[in-house]
Design a protein around this motif. Structure first.
Motif, PDB file in Angstrom:
ATOM      1  N   VAL A  22      23.625 -15.863  30.665  1.00  0.00           N
ATOM      2  CA  VAL A  22      24.054 -15.336  29.232  1.00  0.00           C
ATOM      3  C   VAL A  22      24.716 -16.826  28.919  1.00  0.00           C
ATOM      4  O   VAL A  22      24.319 -18.098  28.718  1.00  0.00           O
ATOM      5  CB  VAL A  22      25.718 -15.089  30.088  1.00  0.00           C
ATOM      6  CG1 VAL A  22      26.320 -15.303  28.687  1.00  0.00           C
ATOM      7  CG2 VAL A  22      26.097 -14.308  31.232  1.00  0.00           C
ATOM      8  N   ASN A  23      24.440 -16.469  26.876  1.00  0.00           N
ATOM      9  CA  ASN A  23      25.252 -17.711  25.822  1.00  0.00           C
ATOM     10  C   ASN A  23      25.824 -18.025  25.845  1.00  0.00           C
ATOM     11  O   ASN A  23      27.093 -17.234  25.908  1.00  0.00           O
ATOM     12  CB  ASN A  23      24.250 -16.994  24.922  1.00  0.00           C
ATOM     13  CG  ASN A  23      22.986 -16.765  24.408  1.00  0.00           C
ATOM     14  OD1 ASN A  23      21.664 -17.957  24.601  1.00  0.00           O
ATOM     15  ND2 ASN A  23      22.708 -15.687  23.926  1.00  0.00           N
ATOM     16  N   LYS A  24      25.629 -19.278  25.857  1.00  0.00           N
ATOM     17  CA  LYS A  24      27.237 -20.252  26.305  1.00  0.00           C
ATOM     18  C   LYS A  24      27.985 -20.092  24.563  1.00  0.00           C
ATOM     19  O   LYS A  24      27.228 -20.646  23.536  1.00  0.00           O
ATOM     20  CB  LYS A  24      27.418 -21.628  27.088  1.00  0.00           C
ATOM     21  CG  LYS A  24      26.542 -21.395  28.365  1.00  0.00           C
ATOM     22  CD  LYS A  24      27.612 -22.682  29.025  1.00  0.00           C
ATOM     23  CE  LYS A  24      27.101 -23.110  30.334  1.00  0.00           C
ATOM     24  NZ  LYS A  24      26.772 -24.198  30.805  1.00  0.00           N
ATOM     25  N   ALA A  25      29.389 -20.223  24.614  1.00  0.00           N
ATOM     26  CA  ALA A  25      30.044 -20.196  22.991  1.00  0.00           C
ATOM     27  C   ALA A  25      29.856 -21.826  22.344  1.00  0.00           C
ATOM     28  O   ALA A  25      29.814 -22.454  23.540  1.00  0.00           O
ATOM     29  CB  ALA A  25      31.495 -19.425  23.096  1.00  0.00           C
ATOM     30  N   ALA A  26      29.729 -22.457  21.726  1.00  0.00           N
ATOM     31  CA  ALA A  26      29.714 -23.063  20.819  1.00  0.00           C
ATOM     32  C   ALA A  26      31.702 -24.115  21.069  1.00  0.00           C
ATOM     33  O   ALA A  26      31.966 -23.136  20.636  1.00  0.00           O
ATOM     34  CB  ALA A  26      29.095 -23.564  20.201  1.00  0.00           C
ATOM     35  N   THR A  27      32.046 -24.607  22.144  1.00  0.00           N
ATOM     36  CA  THR A  27      33.246 -24.901  22.133  1.00  0.00           C
ATOM     37  C   THR A  27      33.778 -26.459  22.045  1.00  0.00           C
ATOM     38  O   THR A  27      34.821 -27.305  21.913  1.00  0.00           O
ATOM     39  CB  THR A  27      33.629 -25.098  23.819  1.00  0.00           C
ATOM     40  OG1 THR A  27      32.346 -24.976  24.404  1.00  0.00           O
ATOM     41  CG2 THR A  27      33.740 -23.155  23.643  1.00  0.00           C
ATOM     42  N   ARG A  28      32.412 -27.498  21.557  1.00  0.00           N
ATOM     43  CA  ARG A  28      32.426 -28.632  22.248  1.00  0.00           C
ATOM     44  C   ARG A  28      31.566 -28.624  20.694  1.00  0.00           C
ATOM     45  O   ARG A  28      30.671 -28.835  20.777  1.00  0.00           O
ATOM     46  CB  ARG A  28      32.291 -29.615  23.214  1.00  0.00           C
ATOM     47  CG  ARG A  28      32.969 -28.959  23.991  1.00  0.00           C
ATOM     48  CD  ARG A  28      32.708 -29.532  25.509  1.00  0.00           C
ATOM     49  NE  ARG A  28      32.484 -31.358  25.984  1.00  0.00           N
ATOM     50  CZ  ARG A  28      31.612 -31.459  26.772  1.00  0.00           C
ATOM     51  NH1 ARG A  28      30.243 -30.866  27.419  1.00  0.00           N
ATOM     52  NH2 ARG A  28      31.339 -31.862  26.712  1.00  0.00           N
ATOM     53  N   SER A  29      31.831 -30.760  20.607  1.00  0.00           N
ATOM     54  CA  SER A  29      31.120 -31.452  19.457  1.00  0.00           C
ATOM     55  C   SER A  29      30.495 -32.150  19.726  1.00  0.00           C
ATOM     56  O   SER A  29      30.671 -32.133  21.332  1.00  0.00           O
ATOM     57  CB  SER A  29      31.881 -32.200  18.298  1.00  0.00           C
ATOM     58  OG  SER A  29      33.195 -32.874  19.154  1.00  0.00           O
ATOM     59  N   VAL A  30      29.158 -32.528  19.849  1.00  0.00           N
ATOM     60  CA  VAL A  30      28.040 -32.916  20.192  1.00  0.00           C
ATOM     61  C   VAL A  30      27.521 -33.904  19.382  1.00  0.00           C
ATOM     62  O   VAL A  30      28.320 -34.109  18.292  1.00  0.00           O
ATOM     63  CB  VAL A  30      26.834 -32.284  19.634  1.00  0.00           C
ATOM     64  CG1 VAL A  30      25.093 -33.221  20.828  1.00  0.00           C
ATOM     65  CG2 VAL A  30      27.064 -31.087  20.677  1.00  0.00           C
ATOM     66  N   ALA A  31      27.884 -35.047  19.579  1.00  0.00           N
ATOM     67  CA  ALA A  31      26.809 -36.826  19.044  1.00  0.00           C
ATOM     68  C   ALA A  31      26.047 -36.312  17.673  1.00  0.00           C
ATOM     69  O   ALA A  31      24.762 -35.927  18.727  1.00  0.00           O
ATOM     70  CB  ALA A  31      26.722 -37.433  19.910  1.00  0.00           C
ATOM     71  N   GLY A  32      26.662 -36.553  16.683  1.00  0.00           N
ATOM     72  CA  GLY A  32      25.653 -36.101  15.415  1.00  0.00           C
ATOM     73  C   GLY A  32      26.170 -35.002  14.999  1.00  0.00           C
ATOM     74  O   GLY A  32      25.846 -34.956  13.750  1.00  0.00           O
ATOM     75  N   ALA A  33      26.931 -33.962  15.149  1.00  0.00           N
ATOM     76  CA  ALA A  33      27.718 -33.350  14.161  1.00  0.00           C
ATOM     77  C   ALA A  33      29.096 -32.629  14.930  1.00  0.00           C
ATOM     78  O   ALA A  33      28.955 -32.213  15.999  1.00  0.00           O
ATOM     79  CB  ALA A  33      26.763 -31.907  14.806  1.00  0.00           C
ATOM     80  N   SER A  34      30.033 -32.199  14.260  1.00  0.00           N
ATOM     81  CA  SER A  34      31.720 -32.374  14.201  1.00  0.00           C
ATOM     82  C   SER A  34      31.438 -31.004  15.237  1.00  0.00           C
ATOM     83  O   SER A  34      30.266 -29.899  14.596  1.00  0.00           O
ATOM     84  CB  SER A  34      31.822 -32.611  13.646  1.00  0.00           C
ATOM     85  OG  SER A  34      31.724 -31.999  12.608  1.00  0.00           O
ATOM     86  N   LEU A  35      32.045 -30.509  15.730  1.00  0.00           N
ATOM     87  CA  LEU A  35      32.993 -28.720  15.929  1.00  0.00           C
ATOM     88  C   LEU A  35      32.783 -27.937  14.917  1.00  0.00           C
ATOM     89  O   LEU A  35      31.893 -26.705  15.021  1.00  0.00           O
ATOM     90  CB  LEU A  35      34.260 -28.736  16.318  1.00  0.00           C
ATOM     91  CG  LEU A  35      34.528 -27.117  17.371  1.00  0.00           C
ATOM     92  CD1 LEU A  35      33.115 -26.553  18.360  1.00  0.00           C
ATOM     93  CD2 LEU A  35      35.209 -27.473  18.158  1.00  0.00           C
TER      94      LEU A  35
END
Lengths: 159, 117
Positions: A77-90
């Motif tokens: 199942v496609n996970k929803a974007a819940t966390r910011s990643v290094a290089g791009a904020s939420l």
């Protein structure tokens, strides 16, 4: 009422209440057999992994794998974007995710056009500088400069 | 299915090792039945060879059916020596016993056993 079924020690098939024989060996090991067929083969010391109708054989030879594979596929199942990643904020991630494909395409084309225009401009500048250099007659030192200027110009338009 | 002449293994520490059934109550004896036997092989203990004793059958090669439909069978015929009252002669039971002994009021034998099936 839920029926509790046991499994045959030899064939791996289900044993319903009222069926099956429990054989207790001298060392205390218990063997539950579904039928006389299983019990007889066990006494003849046949290996269940070699008999095509037993569950052990079927597992070893990977029969009935389609059902298992189907179950595994459903779990992706496609996970929803819940966390910011290094290089791009939420916010950046969510904005990009919610962007419509047409909008994305348009912004991409606009960026490409900008790069092309800048490249053209850099080329024009380079040509002007070359002409100036020839006019002044500087020679080697000036040759290096236009190249550097052009390269620098092209690079500055990068993402 | 123990009958006159069946040799049984003794699974307690009374001293007897092998015993021959000489009398059963009825035609056949099964788990839980008390039989009269003659001691065929014995080591130093409470009983000696040639003695006539009573024993309760605890394991049979013939299947034993239960009321819930399950069937149980063992690898050998075994018994535990008891006295007239039904109390074991030995102090330890080394083999397996089954719940059938509960109905025959052999609670002492049950409690001494290591494993009850």
């Amino acid at each position: 009422m839920v029926l509790k079924t046991q499994t045959c020690r030899f064939s791996g098939l289900r044993i319903y209440p009222g069926k099956g024989v429990l054989f207790i060996r001298v060392d205390g090991q218990q063997f539950l057999f579904l039928k006389q067929k299983c019990r007889s083969l066990f006494n003849q010391r046949k290996r269940p992994a070699k008999l095509a109708w037993t569950t052990l054989y079927r597992k070893q030879h990977r029969k009935d794998l389609e059902a298992q594979v189907a179950r595994k596929k459903r779990r992706n199942v496609n996970k929803a974007a819940t966390r910011s990643v290094a290089g791009a904020s939420l916010e950046v991630i969510q904005k990009k995710k919610s962007e419509k494909p047409e909008a994305r395409k348009a912004s991409r084309e606009a960026a490409l056009r900008e790069i092309k225009e800048r490249a053209k401009k850099a080329k024009a500048d380079k040509a002007v500088q070359k002409a100036q250099a020839k006019a002044s007659g500087a020679g080697k030192a000036v040759k290096n400069m236009p190249k550097g200027a052009g390269k620098g110009g092209a690079k500055s338009t990068g993402r | 299915m123990i009958i006159d002449g069946t040799r049984l293994v003794v699974t307690d520490n009374s001293g007897a090792k092998e015993v021959e059934c000489i009398k059963t109550r009825g035609r056949f004896a099964s788990i839980g039945d008390v039989i009269t036997c003659s001691v065929k092989k014995a080591i130093k203990g409470k009983v000696s060879q040639g003695q006539v004793v009573k024993a309760v059958v605890v394991e049979t090669k013939k299947e034993v059916q239960r009321k819930d439909g399950s069937v149980i069978k063992f690898d050998k015929n075994a018994c535990v020596l008891v006295n007239q009252k039904g109390l074991p002669i030995g102090t330890r039971v080394l083999g397996f016993v089954t719940h059938e002994l509960r109905a025959r009021q052999m609670m002492k034998v049950l409690s001494l056993a290591a494993r009850v099936f």
